[in-house]
Design a protein around this motif. Structure first.
Motif, PDB file in Angstrom:
ATOM      1  N   ASP A  40       0.830  -1.208   0.000  1.00 17.70           N
ATOM      2  CA  ASP A  40       0.000   0.000   0.000  1.00 17.70           C
ATOM      3  C   ASP A  40       0.862   1.256   0.000  1.00 17.70           C
ATOM      4  N   PHE A  41       1.915   1.249   0.808  1.00  7.56           N
ATOM      5  CA  PHE A  41       2.808   2.406   0.862  1.00  7.56           C
ATOM      6  C   PHE A  41       3.447   2.662  -0.498  1.00  7.56           C
ATOM      7  N   LEU A  42       3.928   1.604  -1.135  1.00  7.51           N
ATOM      8  CA  LEU A  42       4.640   1.760  -2.404  1.00  7.51           C
ATOM      9  C   LEU A  42       3.692   2.065  -3.557  1.00  7.51           C
ATOM     10  N   VAL A  43       2.454   1.582  -3.495  1.00 10.47           N
ATOM     11  CA  VAL A  43       1.474   1.960  -4.511  1.00 10.47           C
ATOM     12  C   VAL A  43       1.235   3.462  -4.445  1.00 10.47           C
ATOM     13  N   GLY A  44       1.117   4.011  -3.231  1.00 10.05           N
ATOM     14  CA  GLY A  44       0.969   5.451  -3.092  1.00 10.05           C
ATOM     15  C   GLY A  44       2.127   6.207  -3.727  1.00 10.05           C
ATOM     16  N   GLN A  45       3.326   5.702  -3.539  1.00 12.07           N
ATOM     17  CA  GLN A  45       4.490   6.337  -4.141  1.00 12.07           C
ATOM     18  C   GLN A  45       4.417   6.287  -5.672  1.00 12.07           C
ATOM     19  N   SER A  50       4.737  -1.091 -10.414  1.00  8.99           N
ATOM     20  CA  SER A  50       5.595  -2.025  -9.695  1.00  8.99           C
ATOM     21  C   SER A  50       5.799  -1.593  -8.241  1.00  8.99           C
ATOM     22  N   VAL A  51       5.692  -2.555  -7.345  1.00  2.00           N
ATOM     23  CA  VAL A  51       6.053  -2.316  -5.940  1.00  2.00           C
ATOM     24  C   VAL A  51       7.167  -3.264  -5.522  1.00  2.00           C
ATOM     25  N   GLY A  52       7.896  -3.793  -6.518  1.00  2.00           N
ATOM     26  CA  GLY A  52       9.013  -4.673  -6.217  1.00  2.00           C
ATOM     27  C   GLY A  52       8.547  -5.995  -5.612  1.00  2.00           C
ATOM     28  N   PRO A  53       9.431  -6.672  -4.895  1.00  2.00           N
ATOM     29  CA  PRO A  53       9.094  -8.005  -4.362  1.00  2.00           C
ATOM     30  C   PRO A  53       8.080  -7.982  -3.222  1.00  2.00           C
ATOM     31  N   PHE A  54       7.699  -6.804  -2.723  1.00  2.00           N
ATOM     32  CA  PHE A  54       6.760  -6.746  -1.601  1.00  2.00           C
ATOM     33  C   PHE A  54       5.382  -7.287  -1.974  1.00  2.00           C
TER      34      PHE A  54
END
Length: 373
Positions: free
Chosen positions: A163-168, A324-328
């Motif tokens: 969720d954090f990385l999607v926001g980014q 992309s949010v990487g491997p998370f």
């Protein structure tokens, strides 16, 4: 994805599938974003179930990924209408899994409208639903009574990094489209509608970039959270819309209705974190507005004396750049696999459920072993 990366991902999912292998493999229908890394997850679902069909989210399909998945699994078109009509929904599931035990793997509450009919009329048994998103979680939780178990991963701590990385990624994509028109974030006040996991991530990144951020949320608890983090909180939504040069919609429900668009200030950009039909009521936009393309993925809406820009036709803006949010993301996908096993237990009752802390710890430890290098 490099060959060694794909091999590592396949090994990770093989370990997860082994750890959460159900004693009796159900059939499954998988709704998912078909992004480039997704075939490994689809393969893991196939290892844990008899995967009868993949239904790709229509606005997030990578063509090469679709071709790869189609080699092993039928891919059927997905629309809201498919599962809004009970007869159509039952007929579809029957056509693929007549008489079988079925797990429904959902992203966004697609199965919710017809779930009662599926449980009552399907010749087999719906063992339950695994739901991935907050929007979908709410669609199921809003019902007075559920006819089967719904296991939600939307509020899992394993989903927090995603969720954090999607926001980014939403901020990245919105800024990229603005820069493509010669505009920048700085000097353009932003309004974030919705201060959940995604909205709060968006607000924090915008603030870190030096953007003046105002938050609007109908929940007083989230209003207090936003204030505690240093954001201005709007009491008057129309005034907040009028003052914002960038509006980011992150509620998972309808953020802007037809009459709201006239409150936007001239030249404002509007972007969302989900599909346009969930976040924007574009169908109710007054007919006096004319549409004109302003380069790739930017549409100018204008009428006499007023205009604004809509990014990616109101669909999730971050999917323009891979989302992309990487491997998370593999933490969440592993929890979905654990959910399949949980649904096959006969002791799980109808209603909303989550997997246990022990299962989440197993997933996190396995993930760290493969990706914390």
């Amino acid at each position: 994805m490099e060959q060694f990366e794909r091999a590592r991902l396949d090994a990770y999912f093989a370990r997860i599938a082994d750890a959460f292998a159900p004693t009796a493999r159900p059939s499954a229908f998988l709704i998912t974003h078909l992004l480039p890394e997704r075939p490994a997850f689809v393969g893991a679902v196939r290892a844990c179930s008899a995967l009868r069909a993949v239904l790709p989210k229509p606005k997030s399909i990578d063509p090469a990924t679709l071709r790869e998945v189609e080699k092993t699994t039928p891919c059927d078109p997905l629309t809201r209408e498919l599962f809004e009509d009970a007869d159509t929904a039952v007929e579809y599931i029957e056509s693929r899994a007549h008489g079988e035990d079925v797990a429904l793997l959902d992203v966004g509450g697609y199965f919710a409208p017809s779930l009662d009919a599926l449980c009552d009329r399907f010749s087999g048994r719906i063992v339950g639903v695994v739901e991935d998103t907050e929007n979908g979680h709410r669609r199921y939780a809003e019902r007075d009574k559920l006819p089967c178990p719904v296991l939600s991963v939307a509020r899992s701590p394993l989903k927090d990094p995603e969720d954090f990385l999607v926001g980014q990624s939403v901020v990245f994509s919105a800024e990229a489209l603005m820069r493509g028109r010669g505009d920048i974030l700085h000097g353009r006040p932003a309004l974030v509608i919705g201060f959940g996991k995604l909205g709060s991530s968006i607000a924090r990144l915008l603030h870190a970039k030096g953007v003046q951020v105002t938050v609007y949320d109908v929940d007083p608890v989230r209003q207090a959270q936003a204030l505690s983090q240093g954001f201005a909180v709007a009491r008057d939504r129309d005034a907040a819309l009028h003052g914002a040069g960038l509006v980011l919609c992150a509620t998972g429900a309808v953020s802007l209705r037809g009459e709201d668009f006239s409150s936007l200030r001239n030249g404002a950009y509007v972007a969302t974190v989900t599909s346009s039909e969930d976040e924007l009521d574009l169908a109710a936009l007054p007919r006096v507005y004319q549409r004109a393309s302003q380069g790739e993925h930017v549409t100018r809406y204008s009428t006499t004396g007023h205009y604004f820009y809509l990014l990616n036709q109101g669909n999730a803006v971050n999917f323009l750049h891979g989302a992309s949010v990487g491997p998370f993301i593999f933490l969440v996908q592993a929890e979905i696999l654990a959910g399949i096993r949980a649904l096959t237990r006969r002791d799980i009752s109808p209603g909303m459920h989550e997997i246990g802390a022990d299962e989440r710890a197993t997933i996190a430890a396995t993930w760290l072993n493969y990706f914390n290098r």
